[in-house]
Design a protein around this motif. Structure first.
Motif, short mmCIF file in Angstrom:
data_model
loop_
_atom_site.label_atom_id
_atom_site.label_comp_id
_atom_site.label_asym_id
_atom_site.label_seq_id
_atom_site.Cartn_x
_atom_site.Cartn_y
_atom_site.Cartn_z
N LEU A 1 0.81 -1.33 0.14
CA LEU A 1 0.09 0.11 -0.10
C LEU A 1 0.94 1.18 -0.09
CD1 LEU A 1 -2.78 1.32 0.15
CD2 LEU A 1 -2.47 1.10 2.63
N TYR A 2 0.86 2.07 -1.16
CA TYR A 2 1.89 3.28 -1.38
C TYR A 2 1.08 4.49 -1.18
CZ TYR A 2 5.00 -0.46 -2.84
OH TYR A 2 5.52 -1.62 -2.97
N THR A 3 1.68 5.44 -0.94
CA THR A 3 1.28 6.89 -0.84
C THR A 3 2.10 7.66 -1.32
OG1 THR A 3 1.58 7.45 1.47
CG2 THR A 3 -0.60 6.79 0.84
N VAL A 4 2.09 8.92 -2.13
CA VAL A 4 3.16 9.45 -2.65
C VAL A 4 2.87 11.18 -2.31
CG1 VAL A 4 3.59 7.99 -4.73
CG2 VAL A 4 1.87 9.88 -4.80
N ASN A 5 3.95 11.82 -2.60
CA ASN A 5 3.71 13.48 -2.31
C ASN A 5 2.87 13.89 -3.33
OD1 ASN A 5 3.99 16.14 -2.20
ND2 ASN A 5 6.16 16.18 -1.88
N THR B 1 0.18 2.93 -7.54
CA THR B 1 -0.50 1.39 -7.60
C THR B 1 0.63 0.59 -7.51
OG1 THR B 1 -0.35 1.24 -10.13
CG2 THR B 1 -2.56 2.14 -8.95
N GLN B 2 0.62 -0.66 -6.96
CA GLN B 2 1.71 -1.75 -6.85
C GLN B 2 2.02 -2.28 -7.63
OE1 GLN B 2 1.12 -4.69 -3.71
NE2 GLN B 2 1.42 -5.91 -5.30
N LYS B 3 3.21 -2.78 -8.02
CA LYS B 3 3.80 -3.70 -9.17
C LYS B 3 4.03 -4.98 -8.44
CE LYS B 3 6.79 -2.28 -11.96
NZ LYS B 3 5.96 -2.53 -13.14
N PHE C 1 12.02 -7.52 -2.87
CA PHE C 1 11.81 -6.61 -4.07
C PHE C 1 10.24 -6.20 -4.29
CE2 PHE C 1 11.02 -10.73 -6.36
CZ PHE C 1 10.12 -10.68 -7.13
N HIS C 2 10.11 -5.04 -4.61
CA HIS C 2 8.73 -4.43 -4.68
C HIS C 2 8.57 -3.30 -5.73
CE1 HIS C 2 9.27 -1.27 -1.54
NE2 HIS C 2 10.28 -2.17 -1.43
N GLY C 3 7.49 -2.73 -6.31
CA GLY C 3 7.57 -1.51 -7.08
C GLY C 3 6.17 -1.10 -6.90
N VAL C 4 6.24 0.25 -7.36
CA VAL C 4 5.18 1.00 -7.62
C VAL C 4 5.07 1.79 -9.06
CG1 VAL C 4 6.26 2.83 -6.11
CG2 VAL C 4 3.84 2.92 -6.34
N ASN C 5 3.97 1.82 -9.25
CA ASN C 5 3.45 2.83 -10.43
C ASN C 5 2.69 4.15 -10.08
OD1 ASN C 5 4.33 0.76 -12.50
ND2 ASN C 5 2.25 -0.13 -11.95
N MET D 1 3.39 0.45 3.34
CA MET D 1 2.97 -0.36 4.10
C MET D 1 2.73 -1.86 3.32
SD MET D 1 0.29 1.04 6.85
CE MET D 1 -0.97 1.42 5.58
N HIS D 2 3.22 -2.98 3.88
CA HIS D 2 3.18 -4.29 3.10
C HIS D 2 2.69 -5.39 3.85
CE1 HIS D 2 6.03 -2.47 0.42
NE2 HIS D 2 6.51 -1.86 1.39
N LEU D 3 1.98 -6.21 3.21
CA LEU D 3 1.34 -7.24 4.00
C LEU D 3 1.94 -8.43 2.98
CD1 LEU D 3 -0.51 -8.46 5.90
CD2 LEU D 3 -2.32 -8.51 4.24
N ALA D 4 2.78 -9.44 3.81
CA ALA D 4 3.58 -10.38 3.05
C ALA D 4 3.16 -11.92 3.54
CB ALA D 4 5.04 -10.35 3.49
N LEU D 5 2.97 -12.64 2.76
CA LEU D 5 2.58 -14.05 3.06
C LEU D 5 4.18 -14.94 2.58
CD1 LEU D 5 0.64 -16.53 3.31
CD2 LEU D 5 0.31 -16.37 0.75
N GLN D 6 4.14 -15.79 3.69
CA GLN D 6 5.80 -16.53 3.66
C GLN D 6 5.27 -17.97 3.85
OE1 GLN D 6 9.55 -15.28 3.65
NE2 GLN D 6 8.09 -14.34 2.33
#
Length: 246
Positions: free
Chosen positions: A46-50, A58-60, A89-93, A236-241
């Motif tokens: 979950l991403y927020t930007v200036n 949006t997440q990649k 590794f993660h990403g955002v558009n 913030m991140h929610l990870a399934l391991q």
């Protein structure tokens, strides 16, 4: 030179902590409950930007690999300490500006360009785990964990497009807005719920599934002549391991 120094600082800290806890658990190598955990799984971000300089984050595709040493800390076989290393590794558009060389920088909030940012980081997790059953005489153990994760940002990749046309592709120097020791380092705080099958006398093989929520303690950003200034990103991140324990 600065990048090399920052990397050396991170790995020196990591190596020191791993040596300390390896020494602690050396005498426990045959202790019930102790072991090595290897996990892998997808991550939801979950991403927020200036909003003065970008919009529509949006997440990649994102994923995490973890390798941890589990150390028994009492004789109940319910409480454990975990230390290890993670690759995330993660990403955002998002939409923002693109300034051509020698062009006038006009911040008119049109945000006509699409940014695709890939973030690579290494983590040093320090976690406390409590199982609700004794792992030495229960086939299954639900558990919870609380943790602190030291993070180190590796170089990232950015792709900028407009109307489907490739404008710019670059390797960027990612930094934390509030660095710890260096601007490449900061932290996550985490909380985890999990379920584990234990390896006991009549039930061989141990594996686990856990859901981990992690909150970043600092925004991160990059600075390039073609990009808007103050491109601060929060996450913030929610990870399934899913993994195995040896």
């Amino acid at each position: 030179m600065i990048k090399k120094t920052n990397t050396n600082v991170f790995f020196s800290i990591t190596l020191f902590i791993l040596i300390v806890f390896s020494t602690i658990c050396f005498g426990q190598k045959n202790s019930p409950g102790a072991g090595i955990r290897f996990g892998f799984g997808p991550v939801l971000g979950l991403y927020t930007v200036n909003t003065n300089h970008a919009k529509n984050p949006t997440q990649k595709m994102s994923a995490m690999v973890s390798f941890k040493k589990e150390i028994r800390v009492d004789h109940s076989n319910k409480n454990f300490f975990l230390v290890g290393i993670e690759y995330f590794f993660h990403g955002v558009n998002f939409k923002s500006y693109y300034f051509k060389p020698d062009s006038l920088k006009l911040y008119d909030k049109t945000f006509p360009y699409n940014y695709s940012l890939i973030i690579n980081e290494l983590g040093l997790p320090l976690q406390f785990k409590h199982s609700f059953t004794r792992e030495t005489n229960s086939v299954f153990s639900p558990y919870i964990m609380l943790g602190y994760h030291l993070r180190y940002l590796l170089p990232g990749n950015v792709l900028i497009t407009q109307n489907g046309n490739r404008i710019k592709e670059d390797v960027v120097d990612l930094r934390f807005r509030n660095g710890f020791i260096t601007n490449k380092m900061n932290s996550f705080l985490s909380a985890t719920i999990g379920w584990q099958k234990n390896s006991i006398s009549k039930s061989k093989g141990s594996f686990f599934a856990e859901l981990n929520f992690r909150y970043s303690l600092s925004q991160y950003y990059f600075e390039e002549s073609y990009a808007a200034s103050s491109l601060y990103i929060s996450s913030m991140h929610l990870a399934l391991q899913l993994g195995v324990k040896f």
